[in-house]
Design a protein around this motif. Structure first.
Motif, PDB file in Angstrom:
ATOM      1  N   UNK A  67      31.243  46.099  35.242  1.00 22.45           N
ATOM      2  CA  UNK A  67      32.429  45.542  34.588  1.00 22.45           C
ATOM      3  C   UNK A  67      33.303  44.791  35.589  1.00 22.45           C
ATOM      4  N   UNK A  68      33.393  45.303  36.807  1.00 23.43           N
ATOM      5  CA  UNK A  68      34.150  44.574  37.831  1.00 23.43           C
ATOM      6  C   UNK A  68      33.476  43.241  38.154  1.00 23.43           C
ATOM      7  N   UNK A  69      32.154  43.217  38.145  1.00 21.89           N
ATOM      8  CA  UNK A  69      31.438  41.955  38.355  1.00 21.89           C
ATOM      9  C   UNK A  69      31.736  40.987  37.214  1.00 21.89           C
ATOM     10  N   UNK A  89      34.773  36.122  35.231  1.00 21.22           N
ATOM     11  CA  UNK A  89      35.797  35.564  34.341  1.00 21.22           C
ATOM     12  C   UNK A  89      37.003  35.006  35.117  1.00 21.22           C
ATOM     13  N   UNK A  90      36.950  35.098  36.434  1.00 18.93           N
ATOM     14  CA  UNK A  90      38.009  34.498  37.234  1.00 18.93           C
ATOM     15  C   UNK A  90      39.085  35.448  37.713  1.00 18.93           C
ATOM     16  N   UNK A  91      38.896  36.731  37.509  1.00 15.65           N
ATOM     17  CA  UNK A  91      39.876  37.703  37.988  1.00 15.65           C
ATOM     18  C   UNK A  91      39.515  38.119  39.411  1.00 15.65           C
ATOM     19  N   UNK A  92      40.523  38.350  40.224  1.00 12.89           N
ATOM     20  CA  UNK A  92      40.317  38.545  41.662  1.00 12.89           C
ATOM     21  C   UNK A  92      39.813  39.921  42.051  1.00 12.89           C
ATOM     22  N   UNK A  93      38.504  40.078  42.088  1.00  9.57           N
ATOM     23  CA  UNK A  93      37.889  41.325  42.551  1.00  9.57           C
ATOM     24  C   UNK A  93      37.436  41.108  43.995  1.00  9.57           C
ATOM     25  N   UNK A 111      43.902  42.977  39.066  1.00 11.03           N
ATOM     26  CA  UNK A 111      43.051  42.228  38.135  1.00 11.03           C
ATOM     27  C   UNK A 111      43.172  42.796  36.724  1.00 11.03           C
ATOM     28  N   UNK A 112      43.157  44.104  36.606  1.00 15.14           N
ATOM     29  CA  UNK A 112      43.286  44.723  35.286  1.00 15.14           C
ATOM     30  C   UNK A 112      44.664  44.458  34.691  1.00 15.14           C
ATOM     31  N   UNK A 113      45.677  44.466  35.529  1.00 12.79           N
ATOM     32  CA  UNK A 113      47.022  44.182  35.031  1.00 12.79           C
ATOM     33  C   UNK A 113      47.083  42.759  34.480  1.00 12.79           C
TER      34      UNK A 113
END
Length: 284
Positions: A174-176, A181-185, A207-209
């Protein structure tokens, strides 16, 4: 007026096109292999409650079988970035978790004396050795390499657990997905040693926020996050029900598998599969 019953009443089957002759079709019992299933309850003693003890644990293993089946489907959806179909699977998992938790209520009808009457016959066997339970934890995201050692004499189970230990968990996948999707992991979270325990990250929490603040554009990720919280919450309820049932029946005796019993189970209550999803609730 009092109604008289002259004979035993029965359902009228005269207009029902029942297949009395099954022909080449398997019967209900054959399809479900009930002969094998119902022959699997083999108590080691003549104590009445041992049958219930066996059935409760066998039923739990069957529910875990379905849990793992649905998790495999969820993983496939996440890897293909097609999250929508996973929601039905996660809802089914939630219902399965309710059944798993409810099973402890049946087991809790057993008194300390009832269990003591056959407990010694179990030897060192213990739910601690449940391969499917460990696969669930590894697949969802709680990794601990030490825990597979107890399965050393079962080469097939050991190999399956080792594969699950070393593979990306549901949370890793899910983090991948968030990253795609462009969120900073952080990169070191996307390419890490997946056999190691997960460590919470401020960047992942951020990222979740961002997902929660971007629900219109990425509603599916927001919904997925809430389904994950439900999975984690239900897992905690299952663990807590387990702890209280054990405490009720054996108090603080050591478990048959060698753990400290209630004290060991209490440690598990501190575990969270998706720590950042819990952390960000304070920030919203």
């Amino acid at each position: 007026m009092t109604r008289k019953f002259d004979k035993t009443e029965q359902v009228d089957l005269s207009d029902e096109p029942i297949h009395w002759d099954l022909g080449a079709s398997p019967s209900y019992g054959e399809y479900l292999r009930l002969g094998r299933l119902l022959d699997a309850q083999q108590p080691l003693t003549r104590e009445h409650d041992e049958m219930m003890f066996i059935i409760v644990h066998q039923v739990a293993e069957l529910w875990m079988r379905l849990f793992l089946h649905e998790l495999a489907g969820v993983l496939d959806c996440v890897r293909r970035d097609n999250v929508g179909p996973s929601f039905k699977m996660l809802e089914r998992i939630s219902r399965v978790q309710t059944q798993l938790t409810a099973a402890w209520a049946v087991l809790s009808t057993m008194t300390p004396a009832d269990y003591s009457a056959f407990r010694n016959s179990l030897g060192r066997s213990s739910g601690f050795q449940s391969v499917q339970y460990r696969l669930l934890e590894f697949t969802i995201g709680n990794k601990n390499a030490e825990l597979i050692a107890v399965h050393g004499r079962n080469t097939e189970a050991y190999a399956a657990l080792k594969r699950a230990l070393e593979a990306p968990s549901l949370y890793d996948e899910i983090l991948a997905l968030l990253s795609r999707r462009g969120y900073g992991i952080p990169e070191d979270y996307l390419a890490r040693d997946f056999s190691q325990p997960y460590r919470a990250s401020k960047q992942v929490a951020g990222a979740w926020l961002a997902v929660y603040h971007n629900t219109e554009e990425d509603w599916d990720l927001y919904e997925l996050a809430e389904r994950l919280i439900d999975l984690d919450h239900q897992f905690q309820l299952w663990r807590f029900a387990h702890l209280k049932t054990v405490e009720r029946i054996i108090g603080y005796k050591r478990g048959t598998g060698g753990t400290s019993g209630v004290a060991y189970l209490a440690k598990a209550l501190e575990l969270k599969f998706f720590p950042e999803l819990w952390q960000i609730r304070t920030s919203m």
